[in-house]
Design a protein around this motif. Structure first.
Motif, PDB file in Angstrom:
ATOM      1  N   ILE A  85       0.817  -1.218   0.000  1.00 39.89           N
ATOM      2  CA  ILE A  85       0.000   0.000   0.000  1.00 39.89           C
ATOM      3  C   ILE A  85       0.850   1.268   0.000  1.00 39.89           C
ATOM      4  O   ILE A  85       0.389   2.318  -0.425  1.00 39.89           O
ATOM      5  N   SER A  89      -0.637   2.124  -3.209  1.00 42.38           N
ATOM      6  CA  SER A  89      -1.837   2.586  -2.491  1.00 42.38           C
ATOM      7  C   SER A  89      -2.990   1.590  -2.462  1.00 42.38           C
ATOM      8  O   SER A  89      -4.103   1.956  -2.134  1.00 42.38           O
ATOM      9  N   ASP A  90      -2.742   0.345  -2.843  1.00 46.19           N
ATOM     10  CA  ASP A  90      -3.829  -0.631  -2.913  1.00 46.19           C
ATOM     11  C   ASP A  90      -3.218  -2.033  -3.017  1.00 46.19           C
ATOM     12  O   ASP A  90      -2.015  -2.177  -3.183  1.00 46.19           O
ATOM     13  N   LEU A  92      -2.921  -4.082  -5.435  1.00 48.94           N
ATOM     14  CA  LEU A  92      -2.977  -4.174  -6.892  1.00 48.94           C
ATOM     15  C   LEU A  92      -2.818  -5.606  -7.405  1.00 48.94           C
ATOM     16  O   LEU A  92      -3.435  -5.981  -8.394  1.00 48.94           O
TER      17      LEU A  92
END
Length: 160
Positions: A85, A89-90, A92
């Protein structure tokens, strides 16, 4: 995203440009100030699907500072695992990918003038001691320590 879009690969690269100053027998390192966050770091970025880590390092260094891909890159042993993250940021690559590896390089450049992308608002050439004092991330400090030691000892056999 610059250039044609390719799928993001689950790894990061870190590159520290350096220049040898023969008149003073010293080494200077380029550090970069992030445009949005404002902290100092080396050139960092993600690999693209199908790229080797060296190809990713060369591409990112060219995109972020217009460092020619023909410059001499030195692979470092320094590597880190970064929280996914913090990188993208995720989750993925799925919920089972918690961390991604970051691979480090030094690159010798022949000129002090670098052309920055919008990712950085400035860069400066600093000594090793100055770099250690302003770099934000521990992985950056470890990589530049290794690079500095290897350059001082001229120890890059079988690493290029």
């Amino acid at each position: 995203m610059k250039g044609s879009y390719m799928a993001r690969a689950p790894f990061q690269i870190l590159v520290f440009p350096y220049i040898k100053i023969s008149e003073t027998n010293s080494i200077l390192y380029a550090v970069f100030r992030r445009s949005q966050e404002g902290y100092w770091q080396g050139i960092a970025g993600g690999g693209e699907e199908g790229e080797t880590i060296l190809d990713a390092a060369k591409r990112e260094a060219f995109e972020e500072a217009e460092i020619p891909t023909s410059c001499k890159y030195k692979k470092l042993d320094s590597s880190s695992m970064l929280p996914v993250i913090d990188v993208v940021s995720d989750f993925l690559w799925g919920l089972d990918t918690y961390v991604v590896p970051e691979y480090s390089f030094g690159v010798e450049v022949g000129v002090k003038e670098l052309l920055l992308s919008s990712e950085h608002k400035e860069f400066k050439w600093v000594t090793y001691e100055e770099a250690i004092n302003i770099l934000k991330w521990d992985s950056n400090k470890t990589a530049i320590w290794e690079l500095n030691q290897r350059l001082l000892r001229e120890d890059f056999s079988e690493r290029e």
